[in-house]
Design a protein around this motif. Structure first.
Motif, PDB file in Angstrom:
ATOM      1  N   ARG A   1       0.754  -1.193  -0.025  1.00 47.40           N
ATOM      2  CA  ARG A   1      -0.549  -0.232   0.197  1.00 47.40           C
ATOM      3  C   ARG A   1       1.129   1.007  -0.175  1.00 47.40           C
ATOM      4  NH1 ARG A   1      -4.850  -0.518   4.409  1.00 47.40           N
ATOM      5  NH2 ARG A   1      -5.200  -2.358   3.398  1.00 47.40           N
ATOM      6  N   LEU A   2       0.596   2.148  -1.088  1.00 46.53           N
ATOM      7  CA  LEU A   2       0.947   3.154  -1.495  1.00 46.53           C
ATOM      8  C   LEU A   2       0.792   4.181  -0.625  1.00 46.53           C
ATOM      9  CD1 LEU A   2       4.525   4.900  -1.988  1.00 46.53           C
ATOM     10  CD2 LEU A   2       3.636   4.781  -4.116  1.00 46.53           C
ATOM     11  N   TYR A   3       1.189   5.185   0.300  1.00 45.75           N
ATOM     12  CA  TYR A   3       0.881   6.808   0.278  1.00 45.75           C
ATOM     13  C   TYR A   3       1.202   7.505   0.227  1.00 45.75           C
ATOM     14  CZ  TYR A   3      -1.957   3.714   3.580  1.00 45.75           C
ATOM     15  OH  TYR A   3      -3.331   2.697   4.661  1.00 45.75           O
ATOM     16  N   VAL A   4      -0.067   8.695  -0.606  1.00 50.59           N
ATOM     17  CA  VAL A   4       0.998   9.261  -1.163  1.00 50.59           C
ATOM     18  C   VAL A   4      -0.261  10.988  -0.913  1.00 50.59           C
ATOM     19  CG1 VAL A   4       1.674   7.999  -2.771  1.00 50.59           C
ATOM     20  CG2 VAL A   4      -0.421   9.005  -3.712  1.00 50.59           C
TER      21      VAL A   4
ATOM     22  N   ASP B   1      -3.401   3.073   9.223  1.00 52.28           N
ATOM     23  CA  ASP B   1      -1.093   2.825   9.662  1.00 52.28           C
ATOM     24  C   ASP B   1      -0.430   3.473   9.912  1.00 52.28           C
ATOM     25  OD1 ASP B   1      -1.323   0.206   7.530  1.00 52.28           O
ATOM     26  OD2 ASP B   1      -1.770   1.283   5.720  1.00 52.28           O
ATOM     27  N   GLN B   2      -1.189   4.544  10.210  1.00 51.13           N
ATOM     28  CA  GLN B   2      -0.080   5.093  11.036  1.00 51.13           C
ATOM     29  C   GLN B   2       0.479   5.858  10.571  1.00 51.13           C
ATOM     30  OE1 GLN B   2       0.863   2.922  14.459  1.00 51.13           O
ATOM     31  NE2 GLN B   2      -0.889   3.148  15.512  1.00 51.13           N
ATOM     32  N   ILE B   3       0.217   6.505   9.076  1.00 52.85           N
ATOM     33  CA  ILE B   3       0.731   7.016   8.488  1.00 52.85           C
ATOM     34  C   ILE B   3       1.308   8.641   8.524  1.00 52.85           C
ATOM     35  CG2 ILE B   3       1.333   7.919   6.463  1.00 52.85           C
ATOM     36  CD1 ILE B   3       1.284   5.064   6.123  1.00 52.85           C
ATOM     37  N   LEU B   4       2.732   8.907   9.110  1.00 53.98           N
ATOM     38  CA  LEU B   4       3.336  10.645   9.566  1.00 53.98           C
ATOM     39  C   LEU B   4       3.292  11.100   8.434  1.00 53.98           C
ATOM     40  CD1 LEU B   4       4.138   9.544  12.923  1.00 53.98           C
ATOM     41  CD2 LEU B   4       1.929  10.247  12.107  1.00 53.98           C
ATOM     42  N   ALA B   5       3.906  10.925   7.232  1.00 56.17           N
ATOM     43  CA  ALA B   5       4.735  11.222   6.348  1.00 56.17           C
ATOM     44  C   ALA B   5       4.210  10.487   4.705  1.00 56.17           C
ATOM     45  CB  ALA B   5       6.335  11.088   6.572  1.00 56.17           C
ATOM     46  N   ILE B   6       4.861  11.387   3.806  1.00 54.26           N
ATOM     47  CA  ILE B   6       4.138  10.723   2.426  1.00 54.26           C
ATOM     48  C   ILE B   6       5.634  11.308   1.903  1.00 54.26           C
ATOM     49  CG2 ILE B   6       1.981  10.824   3.116  1.00 54.26           C
ATOM     50  CD1 ILE B   6       2.029  13.776   1.904  1.00 54.26           C
ATOM     51  N   PRO B   7       5.733  10.161   0.642  1.00 52.67           N
ATOM     52  CA  PRO B   7       4.838   9.468   0.468  1.00 52.67           C
ATOM     53  C   PRO B   7       5.745   8.154   1.684  1.00 52.67           C
ATOM     54  CG  PRO B   7       6.785   9.149  -1.323  1.00 52.67           C
ATOM     55  CD  PRO B   7       6.711  11.141  -0.662  1.00 52.67           C
ATOM     56  N   THR B   8       4.694   7.480   1.579  1.00 52.34           N
ATOM     57  CA  THR B   8       5.148   6.031   2.823  1.00 52.34           C
ATOM     58  C   THR B   8       4.237   5.413   2.248  1.00 52.34           C
ATOM     59  OG1 THR B   8       5.063   7.490   4.282  1.00 52.34           O
ATOM     60  CG2 THR B   8       4.521   4.982   4.690  1.00 52.34           C
ATOM     61  N   LEU B   9       5.532   3.306   1.682  1.00 50.82           N
ATOM     62  CA  LEU B   9       5.329   2.132   1.189  1.00 50.82           C
ATOM     63  C   LEU B   9       4.626   1.149   2.869  1.00 50.82           C
ATOM     64  CD1 LEU B   9       4.181   0.342  -0.746  1.00 50.82           C
ATOM     65  CD2 LEU B   9       6.755   0.127  -0.181  1.00 50.82           C
ATOM     66  N   VAL B  10       3.430   1.021   2.627  1.00 54.85           N
ATOM     67  CA  VAL B  10       3.458  -0.378   3.609  1.00 54.85           C
ATOM     68  C   VAL B  10       3.209  -1.854   3.088  1.00 54.85           C
ATOM     69  CG1 VAL B  10       1.384  -0.774   5.575  1.00 54.85           C
ATOM     70  CG2 VAL B  10       1.895   2.113   4.966  1.00 54.85           C
TER      71      VAL B  10
ATOM     72  N   LYS C   1       7.279  -0.652   6.714  1.00 54.90           N
ATOM     73  CA  LYS C   1       6.549   0.465   6.310  1.00 54.90           C
ATOM     74  C   LYS C   1       8.462   1.712   5.475  1.00 54.90           C
ATOM     75  CE  LYS C   1       3.334   2.048   9.208  1.00 54.90           C
ATOM     76  NZ  LYS C   1       2.924   2.623  10.382  1.00 54.90           N
ATOM     77  N   ILE C   2       7.943   1.860   4.773  1.00 53.65           N
ATOM     78  CA  ILE C   2       9.177   2.858   4.066  1.00 53.65           C
ATOM     79  C   ILE C   2       8.685   4.082   3.944  1.00 53.65           C
ATOM     80  CG2 ILE C   2      10.930   3.109   2.037  1.00 53.65           C
ATOM     81  CD1 ILE C   2      10.757   0.275   1.887  1.00 53.65           C
ATOM     82  N   ILE C   3       9.427   5.101   4.158  1.00 52.34           N
ATOM     83  CA  ILE C   3       9.517   6.359   3.588  1.00 52.34           C
ATOM     84  C   ILE C   3      10.322   6.943   2.683  1.00 52.34           C
ATOM     85  CG2 ILE C   3       8.675   8.684   4.968  1.00 52.34           C
ATOM     86  CD1 ILE C   3       8.086   7.169   7.849  1.00 52.34           C
ATOM     87  N   GLY C   4       9.674   7.943   2.021  1.00 46.68           N
ATOM     88  CA  GLY C   4      10.377   8.531   1.366  1.00 46.68           C
ATOM     89  C   GLY C   4      10.487   7.699  -0.434  1.00 46.68           C
ATOM     90  N   ASP C   5      10.950   8.288  -1.659  1.00 52.38           N
ATOM     91  CA  ASP C   5      10.600   8.584  -2.479  1.00 52.38           C
ATOM     92  C   ASP C   5      10.843   6.817  -3.345  1.00 52.38           C
ATOM     93  OD1 ASP C   5      13.231   8.253  -3.085  1.00 52.38           O
ATOM     94  OD2 ASP C   5      13.269  10.624  -4.297  1.00 52.38           O
TER      95      ASP C   5
ATOM     96  N   ARG D   1      17.709  -0.141  -0.498  1.00 55.72           N
ATOM     97  CA  ARG D   1      17.014  -0.309   0.547  1.00 55.72           C
ATOM     98  C   ARG D   1      15.861  -0.311   0.930  1.00 55.72           C
ATOM     99  NH1 ARG D   1      14.292   4.490   2.208  1.00 55.72           N
ATOM    100  NH2 ARG D   1      13.655   5.058   4.430  1.00 55.72           N
ATOM    101  N   VAL D   2      14.969  -0.179  -0.096  1.00 54.08           N
ATOM    102  CA  VAL D   2      13.949  -0.714  -0.509  1.00 54.08           C
ATOM    103  C   VAL D   2      13.358  -2.161  -0.198  1.00 54.08           C
ATOM    104  CG1 VAL D   2      11.956   0.121  -2.115  1.00 54.08           C
ATOM    105  CG2 VAL D   2      12.884   1.443  -1.454  1.00 54.08           C
TER     106      VAL D   2
END
Length: 112
Positions: free
Chosen positions: A22-25, A68-77, A86-90, A96-97
């Motif tokens: 799930r990618l939050y943007v 999903d307790q998203i605090l920053a975007i984009p965030t991949l869950v 979770k991974i935050i960033g582009d 790293r991903v």
């Protein structure tokens, strides 16, 4: 075949063969667009046909960030396999991903 059933033990069966991501943007920002493009590329290279990708735009559905307790975007869950990661960033750093999601690069052989 019972491919539609959930594995009872997350360490066996479908857990390593199927991924729910799930990618939050937030709209079409540069980072959000880059994150989606990078994620699609990695999935095509390493998870061919073994993943489901859901993109959630928090400008359209801000209430979905809470689940999903998203605090920053984009965030991949990574929802499946468990545990959730979770991974935050582009997502521009492929290594790293892949490490963050615990995906072994296609063609890698484990040597021990």
């Amino acid at each position: 075949m019972d491919m539609d059933t959930e594995p009872t033990n997350p360490d066996q069966g479908l857990s390593e063969d199927y991924w729910e991501l799930r990618l939050y943007v937030a709209g079409q920002t540069t980072k959000s667009v880059a994150a989606l493009a990078n994620l699609k590329k990695y999935c095509a290279q390493h998870l061919q046909g073994r993943y489901q990708l859901e993109v959630i735009d928090l400008l359209v559905n801000p209430q979905l960030a809470e689940g999903d307790q998203i605090l920053a975007i984009p965030t991949l869950v990574r929802k499946v396999p468990v545990p959730i990661r979770k991974i935050i960033g582009d997502l521009s750093n492929e290594e790293r991903v892949l490490v963050g999601l615990d995906i072994r690069p296609a063609g890698d052989k484990v040597t021990r």
